[in-house]
Each structure stands twice: as C-alpha cells, then as structure tokens.
Design a protein around this motif. Sequence first.
Motif, PDB file in Angstrom:
ATOM      1  N   ILE A  88       1.018  -1.317  -0.023  1.00 50.97           N
ATOM      2  CA  ILE A  88      -0.066  -0.032  -0.052  1.00 50.97           C
ATOM      3  C   ILE A  88       1.174   1.307  -0.027  1.00 50.97           C
ATOM      4  O   ILE A  88       0.798   1.998  -0.880  1.00 50.97           O
ATOM      5  N   PRO A  89       1.894   1.496   0.963  1.00 50.59           N
ATOM      6  CA  PRO A  89       2.633   2.566   0.874  1.00 50.59           C
ATOM      7  C   PRO A  89       3.481   2.702  -0.462  1.00 50.59           C
ATOM      8  O   PRO A  89       3.724   3.697  -1.011  1.00 50.59           O
TER       9      PRO A  89
ATOM     10  N   LYS B  13       2.883   1.446  -3.358  1.00 52.69           N
ATOM     11  CA  LYS B  13       2.050   1.752  -4.653  1.00 52.69           C
ATOM     12  C   LYS B  13       1.736   3.287  -4.597  1.00 52.69           C
ATOM     13  O   LYS B  13       1.421   3.917  -5.468  1.00 52.69           O
ATOM     14  N   SER B  14       1.285   3.694  -3.350  1.00 55.74           N
ATOM     15  CA  SER B  14       0.950   4.953  -3.154  1.00 55.74           C
ATOM     16  C   SER B  14       1.942   6.108  -3.428  1.00 55.74           C
ATOM     17  O   SER B  14       1.640   7.050  -3.799  1.00 55.74           O
TER      18      SER B  14
ATOM     19  N   ILE C  22       3.521   5.639  -7.239  1.00 53.71           N
ATOM     20  CA  ILE C  22       2.708   5.885  -8.299  1.00 53.71           C
ATOM     21  C   ILE C  22       3.016   4.969  -9.268  1.00 53.71           C
ATOM     22  O   ILE C  22       2.813   3.788  -9.519  1.00 53.71           O
TER      23      ILE C  22
END
Length: 361
Positions: A274-275, A277-278, A281
């Motif tokens: 999650i971190p 891919k956030s 980008i």
Amino acid sequence: MGHIKPVIGISCGDLNGIGIEIIIKTFSDNRISELCTPVIFASNKAINFYRKSVPEINFNYQSIKEFNRINPRQVNIFNCWEEEVAINPGQLSDIAGKYAVLSLQTAVAALKQKQIDGLVTAPVHKKNIQSPEFSYTGHTPFFKNIFEVKDVAMMMCAGNFRVALLTEHIPVSEIAKHITREAIVSKLQVIHQSLQKDFGIDKPRIAVLGLNPHAGDEGLVGNEEESIIKPAIKEVKNNNMMVIGPYSADAFFARRSYDRFDAVLAMYHDQGLIPFKSLAISEGINYTAGLPIVRTSPDHGVAFDIAGKDKADPTSLTAAVFECIDIINRRMEYEENRKNPLRKMTPSLLANAEDEQIDES
C-alpha cells in the motif's frame, strides 16, 4: 561502446489481460530497442489481435521460431504456438491461463539455455494459471522452485525506494505463523546480497518493519517484535549487515524514513505494497531478488476491467524493462570488480569501518 546489448525476453501474461497491449505500447518506442534486443514470447496472431486495438501506434516486428534468427535491430516475436486461440479481453478463462503458462515456460527454457539474458513477465491471473502441471500461486514461487534456490525476495523498486516482503500471497489470518526468525534472517540475507550484486551498493542499509501496530509497543501490542523480529535483526547484525528496526510501519512511511535506507523489509503484502504503490505511483516495478537470472515485472495485475480498450498505461512495464537491463549490467560490473584484485579491497575495508550510527527515533 560499453556493454553488448542484452537480449530481454518478455512473457505475454494473460491473453485476456492488458499484457500484450502494454508490450506493444512499450516496444513501439524505438529508443528501448537501442538498449536491448526484445524477444516477446507469444504468437503473431495474439500480437496482431491487440495491434488492431491500439491503431495509433506503429509497431513492427519480425517473427521467429529459432533463437539464431534473432534480429538485434528489431522487436522479435518468438512463436510459442501456431494455433488460433480465442482472445476475449477482460474475461477470466482457462485457455488464456494455459497460454500464459506456455509463454512463461518457453521463456524460462530460453533463460536456462542462456538464449536470453533477462526476463520481464507481463501479469498473469492467480486463478487460471493453476493446473496439475503448474501448481504455483504466481511467478515468484515458480521461479524460486524452477531455479532451485533456497529463498527469494519479492522486491518492489522505484528508484532508490525498495520494499521487500517477508510473506506474499497468504491470507491475513495466517500471517503471524509465517513470521519466524529463520524466515526473516533468510530474507535479509537475500536482500543484502541483491543490493550489493544487483544494485551496486557496497554497504546496504536495510530497515525492518514490525508486525504489530507501534511495532508491538514493548510487548503491549503483540510480542513478535520482542521474541522473533529483534533476535533476527541481532543475528544478521552480528553477521556484518547494517539492519535496523523494527520500525512502526505507519510512522516509518509517514516520516519518509525510507529515504535513509536502501531497502525496507515489510512483514506482509499490504503493509509493504500500500505505501509503495501510493508513493511510487506508476514508476514502480517488481523484482525477484535471489535468483541466478534477472526477472522483473510491472507492479500491477491483469486489469481485466480495461483490457482491450487501449486504456492501459505501459509506464510500469517500460520501467521493468529498463530495470532488467540495468540489473544485468550491474551484475556484470560486480563480477568484473570481483575478478580485479585491486578493486577487491574496498568492500572489505568498508566492512571493517565502524558502523555509522543511525538515529533510531
């Protein structure tokens, strides 16, 4: 001239996913063919099907059935099958999974024969690749098994931001029992060696995340940190590795602490992805550390919802191809340095230098 242009294989992924579309988009840019010789494992018919759905793109290739026919100045399609295969973009089908596996296995045979120098895998779907002949949950366990290595690490990379996973595709309810001291030590060894050999970092700095909120808060919120993670970190530190943690995962990413490290080991899939891919980008890619061969892939899936609609973004696949080329070159450089006795001194001198103090707060 520097390095000889590496031959990069590309497996086509699920025939009904976005794989072939992003392959066409990536390799229609001639600049990438100046840096590598692409060999796409698919069939002319499958390529032509998707070429029609991206009409504005000028994509030329030559078709081959033997590796001695590879043209270094062109995109090469290695035909893994001749027959007509029904392609239905966006549909989950057994047939699309069967041909995804055929593409992958043909590419792996070429890797083993050293007919290609590295492999970029387009996305497959977990559900339709599994069969009695192929009983893997995905690419990473397949490569680990086929190349007979003790351990590999799934490592997401975007520039110098790298997040590796201790556990991958397992249910959340089973994560805790897979968090063992042996597993952590083994993963850290794989990551450390990969950072040296594949990324050219002499003294890698690795952060380890805790499993529980607040990294267990001194044992108030779970005890894995005290009983498992800290002893594992201590063990590898005694083995001359710079490893720090366990860090509270939320604070670690919120404070950008990852900027101070060459890699981060997350305990489970979403904690790391999650971190990643956030923050990464579309530049992120997935790399399998610990293999004798170089394998990268985009950091996204088959995207059935947009398949065949000319909407897929090739950025991650393009980045995966560039990273594959770079890792091949860095591995060659690493081997060269080890052959040259004068250049051998630096890592051993560095290893004896005092460990730089890192602020733990």
